[in-house]
Design a protein around this motif. Structure first.
Motif, PDB file in Angstrom:
ATOM      1  N   SER A  51       0.809  -1.234   0.000  1.00  0.00           N
ATOM      2  CA  SER A  51       0.000   0.000   0.000  1.00  0.00           C
ATOM      3  C   SER A  51       0.836   1.276   0.000  1.00  0.00           C
ATOM      4  O   SER A  51       0.291   2.368   0.069  1.00  0.00           O
ATOM      5  N   GLU A  78      -8.945   2.671   0.176  1.00  0.00           N
ATOM      6  CA  GLU A  78      -8.160   3.088   1.340  1.00  0.00           C
ATOM      7  C   GLU A  78      -8.578   4.477   1.829  1.00  0.00           C
ATOM      8  O   GLU A  78      -8.362   4.819   2.985  1.00  0.00           O
TER       9      GLU A  78
ATOM     10  N   GLU B  28      -5.877  -0.028   5.785  1.00  0.00           N
ATOM     11  CA  GLU B  28      -4.756  -0.325   4.893  1.00  0.00           C
ATOM     12  C   GLU B  28      -4.861  -1.801   4.523  1.00  0.00           C
ATOM     13  O   GLU B  28      -4.816  -2.666   5.385  1.00  0.00           O
ATOM     14  N   ILE B  78       2.762   1.885   5.335  1.00  0.00           N
ATOM     15  CA  ILE B  78       2.359   2.899   6.314  1.00  0.00           C
ATOM     16  C   ILE B  78       3.285   2.888   7.523  1.00  0.00           C
ATOM     17  O   ILE B  78       3.570   3.930   8.096  1.00  0.00           O
ATOM     18  N   CYS B 428      -3.926  -2.913   9.792  1.00  0.00           N
ATOM     19  CA  CYS B 428      -2.964  -2.737   8.717  1.00  0.00           C
ATOM     20  C   CYS B 428      -2.818  -4.109   8.092  1.00  0.00           C
ATOM     21  O   CYS B 428      -2.077  -4.956   8.576  1.00  0.00           O
TER      22      CYS B 428
END
Lengths: 292, 445
Positions: A51, A78, B28, B78, B428
């Motif tokens: 991502s 997202e 995410e 992230i 996540c």
């Protein structure tokens, strides 16, 4: 590859599919956009990835609200719960590699619904770091990680999107460069060709005045064979490039490998240096195979 | 909000109500959930994750330990710093390297930067829209443009600090086993002070804003788990793990106490305590265990909220995250003010065989890694436990706990309530390297 030597932003597909027919080379036709009376429609899609490249889009902090005004965001899970998966999309940004059985059908659907399809990042453009499994046996990897491998559904290889559908442009990098992403979106909004340099990382070092880590410190650096785009970040902090943006067109990887061996790297180290973040990109893949 | 949104499907027959979302958004990675309540009883509560496997623990084997931090960063776009830091800690332990105070402080600063970026993103862009009734922060910006602009500016401060230290914010390149390839100049960091000081004030305001949001009432009996960083608030360093109501766990015992297993017919790994209890890691766990170690500025902010500890309502984690945002800014300001480049920038040691452990606190919770390397420094075995695989059983237990009260709500309201709860964990999903598509599994009967 018939891309202009000046622009890496144009990527001609490796695979022609019926779904790809009708895809344009040059983004949104401004007259069509006016006829529909709307803003260009954006979709952001994810396959196997971290991502981080979508993260680059979200990290356009100064531009994000303006982008949201200029584009109609139809699909970006997202960022938004409002999803219109059916499109159609003027611009599809595709992150991630084709890695699981269901991806094969999903990417065809996205292609069919998208006028301009742009792959973003090392995973989508080369298979990504997870393509390291392509050099081994999937079963070995599955058994190494999972005590009960019977539930694992993965393709034997992790591959670039362009292996499966026609791709209009690609943005390299792990992650992609914010500057290149904004240039690409701007160009598509204006209906012009994105200006993205096709040059080696070395040119970046020269431009920014970074001392060559190989010449000055004898450090191995993939800069001569790697596409610039990051801004020569690794040499800026005193280390060699490790190839996030993948091979530059026409890269002389054999000469590079010879130099690395001269600098004292073992054959194994040279193989692993090419077999890394973008290791399944053709030029790097072939070079690493020469050091088995 | 409309009914087509995100393919929500509702069913009601045989007294069964089903709540599901086919594509979880504002998280995410990719997942869905499925909650089934029959005759007032929760029959199924599943967080279904369909992120494809990437086999990090597989392809790490055979690589040089020096390559590991650049590989593990790629687990998550992230929180790459988290993965780099846990890796370097584990590998330095194998080589017998103890980083200097200067290196540890610079790592802590880098970690603060990642927390700032990630918390600002989560609070405003991912979670706040739930509380205020928007599908996205971009939609929210139509009515609350100033709020979103402030959020983006805070996020940018975090990214700028990361770029100053790591050359880029996503997958930084200056981190290496032993320290940093090249530390930033004091001038480069000090140039960021005005924005960091602005951010500290904006974070204080964020605490006030989040604390005034309409808050659903909900409580669960949580076991909290967080890294014990000695005198410091849990972040980039710690030799043991604190568990509420139980004995602390030395890092080397992690895998004996936090049991990771492939459950039932599913290929997903879940972590539980040995008696099967799910546990919670992340901001609420850190605050409840170590509020006394918060920066004084963050302690003031916490007092202002009127929250009583322990915080047991997961929806309130948005406030806790804001308190941690204050902490991260305040500590970053202190660290930048006193910064001198560590000398030497990194330590080296002869290669040797061994096994090492490293744990750090990702913005969303505890992250653990273990490596075994041979005498040439080649990885023989790797184990990576991301925060989300630890929280997943807890999220499912929360969904099950929420089930009965959803029956009084409309389908849309109930579904949104579930999503809001899942997002409270800041899951996540790409991090969860093991996670895979799983079949329907009954967790509660």
């Amino acid at each position: 590859m018939t891309a202009s030597p000046l622009y890496s932003g144009t990527q001609v597909s490796r695979v022609e599919t019926p779904a790809a027919q009708g895809a344009t080379e040059l983004g949104v036709d401004p007259t069509e956009k006016d006829a529909r009376g709307g803003r260009p429609r954006l979709g952001v899609f994810k396959f196997a990835s971290c991502s981080g490249c979508q993260g680059v889009l979200l990290s356009c902090e100064d531009e994000l609200l303006a982008l949201a005004d200029a584009l109609e965001i139809l699909y970006f899970p997202e960022a938004s719960s409002h999803l219109q998966e059916e499109g159609p999309f003027d611009l599809a940004l595709v992150e991630g590699s084709i890695s699981a059985p269901e991806h094969l059908e999903q990417i065809q659907k996205i292609r069919a619904r998208s006028k301009t399809l742009v792959t973003i990042g090392a995973c989508a453009t080369s298979g990504g770091i997870q393509a390291l499994r392509n050099f081994g046996n999937l079963d070995d990897f599955v058994h190494r990680v999972y005590p009960r491998p019977e539930f694992i559904a993965a393709l034997a290889t992790s591959t670039a999107v362009a292996e499966h559908v026609k791709v209009d442009y690609e943005l390299r990098g792990c992650p992609i460069s914010k500057r290149q992403l904004l240039e690409l979106i701007t160009a598509i909004l204006l209906g012009r060709r994105p200006e993205i340099r096709n040059e080696s990382l070395c040119l970046g070092c020269k431009r920014y005045g970074y001392v060559c880590v190989t010449v000055a410190h004898g450090l191995p650096c993939l800069g001569p064979v790697t596409m610039n785009g990051c801004g020569a970040l690794c040499p800026s902090v005193g280390r060699g490039c490790y190839g996030c943006f993948g091979p530059k067109e026409g890269a002389n990887t054999e000469a590079m490998a010879q130099r690395m061996l001269q600098l004292g790297m073992s054959k194994d180290d040279v193989r692993n240096a090419f077999r890394f973040i973008t290791g399944y990109a053709q030029a790097f893949r072939e070079e690493s195979a020469r050091h088995e | 909000m409309n009914e087509q949104m995100n393919g929500k499907v509702s069913k009601e027959h045989d007294g069964t109500r089903t709540f599901r979302v086919e594509m979880l958004t504002r998280v995410e990675g990719e997942g869905r959930f499925h909650l089934e309540v029959k005759d007032g009883q929760v029959r199924k509560a599943i967080l279904h994750i369909f992120e494809p496997p990437r086999f990090f623990e597989g392809f790490l084997v055979g690589r040089s330990l020096f390559e590991v931090p650049d590989i593990t960063a790629r687990i998550c776009g992230i929180c790459p710093v988290t993965y780099q830091m846990s890796s370097t800690r584990a590998l330095e332990a194998i080589l017998g390297i103890t980083p200097s105070t200067g290196i540890r402080k610079l790592r802590r600063l880098m970690y603060c930067a990642e927390w700032i970026e990630s918390h600002a993103l989560h609070i405003f862009l991912l979670h706040a829209p739930d509380f205020l009734g928007y599908a996205s922060a971009l939609e929210m910006a139509r009515d609350h443009r100033g709020l979103v602009e402030t959020a983006l500016r805070m996020k940018k401060v975090g990214n700028s600090l990361l770029e100053a230290i790591g050359a880029r914010a996503i997958h930084p390149v200056s981190v290496r086993v032993g320290g940093f390839t090249k530390p930033p100049s004091p001038r480069r960091l000090q140039a960021l002070l005005p924005e960091l000081e602005w951010g500290l004030e904006a974070a204080q305001e964020t605490v006030t804003i989040t604390n005034s949001l309409p808050m659903p009432e909900f409580q669960q009996p949580y076991v909290f788990v967080a890294l014990d960083g000695g005198a410091d608030y849990p972040l980039e360093w710690g030799e043991q793990i604190a568990v509420s109501g139980r004995d602390p766990v030395p890092l080397g015992e992690f895998e004996k106490v936090f049991i990771e297993e492939q459950v039932d017919r599913s290929p997903a790994f879940h972590c539980r305590l040995p008696d099967g209890t799910p546990y919670l890691t992340g901001p609420m766990a850190r605050l409840n265990l170590f509020a006394d170690r918060l920066h004084p500025r963050a302690q003031e902010a916490l007092e202002r909220t009127g929250l009583t500890l322990p915080v047991l309502n997961p929806y309130r984690s948005i406030v806790v995250r804001a308190v941690e945002l204050v902490h991260a800014f305040a500590e970053a300001v202190d660290l930048v003010r006193e910064y001198t480049p560590p000398e030497p920038p990194y330590f080296e040691a002869p290669l040797r065989a061994g096994e090492g452990f490293g744990a750090t606190e990702a913005p969303r919770g505890l992250q653990y890694q273990r490596y075994r390397v041979n005498d040439a420094g080649i990885v023989q075995e790797a184990r990576i436990v991301p925060p989300t695989s630890q929280n997943q059983p807890r999220i499912e237990a929360d969904l099950a706990g929420l089930g009965p009260e959803l029956l009084a709500m409309s389908q849309e309201e109930a579904t949104l309530r579930c999503e809001q709860l899942i997002r409270a964990y800041d899951p996540c999903i790409s991090c969860a390297t093991h996670f895979l598509k799983l079949d329907i599994r009954e967790v509660e009967d």
